[in-house]
Design a protein around this motif. Structure first.
Motif: not given
Length: 176
Positions: A170-176
């Motif tokens: 999840x450290x590489x996943x963010x809200x668009x």
């Protein structure tokens, strides 16, 4: 211990010592504790959100990958590292991650022998698969299968491993 075993152990200990400095570096803040319920809350907070990955796999692929790991802990991993690895290097790495309360591993490396990460293809369905995998794991009462790298883990240790694994991705996943 024979000479070959001693040389192998010495080489591995040296690599582990050098690598420990890198692997011990924090990647970023954790979304929560290494508790199954916290991970499930984090995932619930991602429902109906538009997510992007800063590099590597798409959010759907990440969710499928994390779900695979959880599913394999109950059904068996398709391929295992050699027994000597699962009895030495793997547990040392897991111990380091546990002591830190966070995992750091290559975020584009598939589970050995795992199916492709393309199903389900939609982010919403992949997130649902991951949420179901966590729920199934939380309710699982039978003996867990050996982790492909860490070897035999208790339910509590596996839960910690799955949550740290999720948070690292999840450290590489963010809200668009």
């Amino acid at each position: 211990m024979n000479r070959r075993q001693l040389l192998k152990f010495t080489a591995l200990a040296g690599v582990a010592g050098v690598g420990a400095g890198f692997w011990a570096l924090p990647r970023g803040p954790r979304p929560g504790t290494t508790d199954l319920a916290d991970a499930q809350r984090v995932l619930a907070g991602l429902v109906d959100k538009v997510l992007v990955s800063t590099r590597g796999w798409s959010p759907a692929e990440v969710f499928n990958h994390c779900a695979q790991s959880i599913e394999y802990s109950m059904s068996g991993y398709p391929e295992l590292k050699p027994a000597w690895f699962r009895g030495s290097v793997g547990p040392v790495a897991f111990g380091l991650f546990t002591a830190r309360g966070a995992m750091r591993h290559p975020l584009d490396e598939a589970i050995p022998g795992a199916r492709p990460l393309d199903a389900p293809a939609s982010q919403a369905e992949a997130l649902g698969r991951l949420q179901l995998a966590f729920a199934d794991f939380a309710a699982y009462q039978s003996e867990l299968k050996a982790h492909f790298a860490y070897g035999a883990l208790s339910h509590e240790d596996y839960a910690r491993a799955h949550v740290m694994h999720l948070y690292d991705h999840l450290s590489l996943i963010h809200l668009a």
